[in-house]
Scaffold this motif. Structure first.
Motif, PDB file in Angstrom:
ATOM      1  N   GLY A 293       0.835  -1.203   0.000  1.00 13.97           N
ATOM      2  CA  GLY A 293       0.000   0.000   0.000  1.00 13.97           C
ATOM      3  C   GLY A 293       0.862   1.243   0.000  1.00 13.97           C
ATOM      4  N   PRO A 294       0.206   2.398  -0.075  1.00 11.95           N
ATOM      5  CA  PRO A 294       0.949   3.639  -0.269  1.00 11.95           C
ATOM      6  C   PRO A 294       1.489   4.267   1.026  1.00 11.95           C
ATOM      7  N   GLU A 295       1.266   3.604   2.161  1.00 10.32           N
ATOM      8  CA  GLU A 295       1.692   4.208   3.435  1.00 10.32           C
ATOM      9  C   GLU A 295       3.215   4.363   3.504  1.00 10.32           C
ATOM     10  N   GLU A 296       3.643   5.405   4.195  1.00  3.80           N
ATOM     11  CA  GLU A 296       5.075   5.552   4.464  1.00  3.80           C
ATOM     12  C   GLU A 296       5.511   4.528   5.514  1.00  3.80           C
ATOM     13  N   ALA A 297       6.771   4.159   5.474  1.00  5.31           N
ATOM     14  CA  ALA A 297       7.301   3.240   6.491  1.00  5.31           C
ATOM     15  C   ALA A 297       7.271   3.914   7.863  1.00  5.31           C
TER      16      ALA A 297
END
Lengths: 166, 166
Positions: A83-87
């Motif tokens: 998914g597009p979430e940041e680490a």
């Protein structure tokens, strides 16, 4: 990063070695590494949604690459599976800090987007993402074929055998 | 990345603003952002083990910075809280692939360290880590003090008030 990224990357290479003219089932892709088919199928569906892989149903159905390996980057696969979430997870705890005295301390805390910690973490992460976006699965395939030529040969033969026996 | 990284980064800045001469309890650091004290304490202990923060017990006990902010990088904090694991998880599924025909396919799969997927993912990640290691908490503090001078002032006053009332 979930184990699904490793599974997806290997499965994409296997689809390439199996040959673009042949669809491969999730069960068969899973069997190659002894993975749980239902869970691998979940990752493959994520790759389909991202447009990296196509799926067909019916007796000749299964998964195929929807793009050439030259057009699939490591970033594409990570984004498809994770998914597009940041680490770096920013819950914006900063906005819960005690409010100061308006005239002395200036305005109350700004939106989380302006958090300098978040920004510094995001800048570093963007460098990583750019790096992932700069490497294609074709680069990885070429390295495998150079270093371990037996691996592609073995995969090609194994997936071809599946077609004649099933 | 766990939410503990965000908590730890903010808490380190707060310890710097509270002043190196004053120890601050986990409860007080947690109260600033309304965080669960026991869980923040876990992160603080990780920072102590990593040598970033020191802790003392007794009535004047609590946490202090063990290094100057110039000597604490984002990477130090991420490694302290998250451990040394890579973000990309490699379970070495490649080693479970069917064995080929020894004479045609060459040796059986090599150790996971030689996996080209793992290597490509690791190379990209090292770029990220180098980026994190190149940014200090002093850089972040300077940015906060420039952009939001009210934030450090507010924190300094709030932690000072805790000392006089407790």
């Amino acid at each position: 990063m979930s184990e699904g990224v490793e599974w997806a990357l290997h499965s994409i290479l296997n689809l390439a070695w199996a040959g673009p003219e042949h669809a491969v089932s999730a069960a068969r892709l899973a069997a190659y590494y002894d993975l749980p088919p239902a869970y691998l199928n979940k990752q493959l569906q994520a790759l389909v949604r991202a447009g990296l892989v196509s799926s067909g149903s019916g007796p000749r159905g299964g998964f195929r690459l929807a793009r050439r390996l030259e057009d699939i980057t490591l970033m594409d696969v990570v984004a498809a599976v994770e998914g597009p979430e940041e680490a770096f997870r920013c819950a914006g705890i900063r906005l819960r800090a005690p409010r100061g005295r308006p005239h002395e301390d200036g305005p109350v805390p700004e939106p989380a987007e302006d958090c300098q910690i978040h920004q510094a973490m995001r800048e570093a992460e963007l460098v990583w993402r750019r790096e992932l976006a700069g490497r294609t699965l074709a680069d990885v395939r070429d390295r495998v074929e150079r270093v371990s030529p037996g691996v592609p040969r073995r995969a090609r033969r194994w997936f071809a055998a599946a077609r004649t026996t099933s």
